[in-house]
Design an enzyme around this catalytic site. Structure first.
Site, PDB file in Angstrom:
ATOM      1  CE  LYS A  87      -0.809   0.112   5.038  1.00 40.64           C
ATOM      2  NZ  LYS A  87      -0.197   1.412   5.307  1.00 40.64           N
ATOM      3  CG  ASP A  88       3.629   2.226   2.794  1.00 41.81           C
ATOM      4  OD1 ASP A  88       2.536   2.796   3.005  1.00 41.81           O
ATOM      5  OD2 ASP A  88       4.317   1.716   3.693  1.00 41.81           O
ATOM      6  NE  ARG A 135      -7.315   3.286   3.088  1.00 42.03           N
ATOM      7  CZ  ARG A 135      -7.657   2.630   4.198  1.00 42.03           C
ATOM      8  NH1 ARG A 135      -8.921   2.306   4.423  1.00 42.03           N
ATOM      9  NH2 ARG A 135      -6.745   2.302   5.094  1.00 42.03           N
ATOM     10  NE  ARG A 136      -5.929   3.008   8.003  1.00 45.14           N
ATOM     11  CZ  ARG A 136      -4.674   2.595   8.069  1.00 45.14           C
ATOM     12  NH1 ARG A 136      -3.716   3.442   8.414  1.00 45.14           N
ATOM     13  NH2 ARG A 136      -4.370   1.332   7.812  1.00 45.14           N
ATOM     14  NE  ARG A 153       3.949  10.314   8.362  1.00 45.08           N
ATOM     15  CZ  ARG A 153       4.988  10.872   7.749  1.00 45.08           C
ATOM     16  NH1 ARG A 153       4.933  12.131   7.374  1.00 45.08           N
ATOM     17  NH2 ARG A 153       6.082  10.174   7.499  1.00 45.08           N
ATOM     18  NE  ARG A 159       1.166   5.770  12.223  1.00 46.45           N
ATOM     19  CZ  ARG A 159       0.820   5.780  10.949  1.00 46.45           C
ATOM     20  NH1 ARG A 159      -0.449   5.617  10.614  1.00 46.45           N
ATOM     21  NH2 ARG A 159       1.718   5.936  10.003  1.00 46.45           N
ATOM     22  CB  CYS A 246      -0.224  10.621  -0.194  1.00 53.03           C
ATOM     23  SG  CYS A 246       0.659   9.106   0.244  1.00 53.03           S
TER      24      CYS A 246
END
Length: 309
Positions: A87-88, A135-136, A153, A159, A246
């Site tokens: 996904k990155d 997206r989130r 981040r 996190r 992004c």
């Protein structure tokens, strides 16, 4: 006795999750080819994305910030392959590089981590939720427009700590990443994909190498998962039609069965006020074409300005 050089060199970021992924690829290669562990070296490479932590990736250059320095090392011949969270990865790779394959995909869902409670409904109005993902953020705002969503981040442990110490009331992380780090129990809830559609490639470990390196490609082909490659290729075809980066909230998930593949994709407004969805189902051989077609449909439906030019 002269020590022999490693057979392959893997480039990776240095976060705990990135190292887990690199070690998983090394283990797969060692087991499949009957090598000693020291035949595959792991080289940690610091990326721009690791250095820039005070602003969203969209403002700093996009997904390529997590891969550029590693891809430079590939192109220079300092490493033989690179391991990334799928996904990155940017939609378009540098000339001369390609995704050689993927490890078997893990759980694709997002996990909700809360200080208190066990569901999105348990968050009080105005609760503070941190995320680095547009997206989130967009899907959160769509479901709970009353929440305060702001930038968070850092690696998984950073996190989680921000929620524990009360800086945020909650955050969202990939459930696959939590599980790989032995932290699955930290999830307050795992969000169904019908409610919260994952990122393209979420849960998949991608292996990148030089396209013109037949020996390495052959070695990697023996450890890659065909169904994961098919599904993520369909998702990335959808993303490519939307010029996904992004800067745009995009979600997509392909699922493979014995004879066919199904797909659901979504483009959202950053504030969650609008969403454009599509779905496809068809034969496995048509996966990439169907994914691209789904992307064109969504692009045509989106109002001007929603997709950055």
């Amino acid at each position: 006795m002269t020590q022999s050089l490693p057979r392959l060199r893997i480039g990776t970021r240095g976060s705990p999750l990135a190292l887990w992924q690199a070690h998983a690829v090394r283990e797969a290669l060692v087991l499949r080819h009957g090598w000693p562990e020291e035949a595959v070296a792991i080289e940690v490479i610091r990326t721009s994305g690791d250095t820039i932590t005070d602003r969203a990736l969209a403002l700093a250059g996009g997904k390529g910030l997590f891969t550029k320095e590693i891809e430079d090392a590939l192109l220079d011949g300092r490493i033989d392959l690179a391991v990334h969270s799928a996904k990155d990865m940017a939609t378009r790779l540098p000339d001369g590089l390609h995704i050689a394959g993927y490890l078997p995909r893990a759980d694709v869902r997002d996990a909700l981590i809360l200080r208190e409670g066990n569901s999105l409904d348990d968050l009080p109005p105005g609760a503070r939720v941190g995320t680095a993902s547009l997206r989130r953020e967009a899907q959160l705002r769509r479901l709970r427009p009353d929440l305060q969503v702001s930038l968070l981040r850092g690696n998984v442990h950073t996190r989680l700590a921000k929620v524990e110490n009360g800086t945020f009331d909650g955050t969202l992380l990939a459930y696959a990443g939590l599980s790989r780090l032995g932290l699955a129990g930290r999830a307050s809830a795992v969000l169904d994909t019908d409610l919260f559609l994952p990122a393209v490639g979420q849960g998949a470990v991608a292996i990148e190498c030089r396209a013109e390196d037949p020996p390495t490609n052959l070695l990697l082909a023996a450890v890659t998962d065909a169904d994961t490659a098919l599904a993520v290729s369909m998702e990335r075809a959808f993303l490519a039609e939307l010029d996904g980066s992004c800067r745009t909230p995009i979600a997509g998930l392909a699922q493979v069965t014995d004879d066919e593949i199904s797909f659901r994709g979504m483009l959202l407004a950053t504030d969650g006020s609008a969403a454009f969805e599509t779905a496809r189902r068809g034969p496995r051989a048509e996966a990439v074409r169907l994914g691209a077609d789904a992307g064109r449909e969504v692009r045509a439906a989106a109002p001007p300005g929603l997709i950055p030019t």
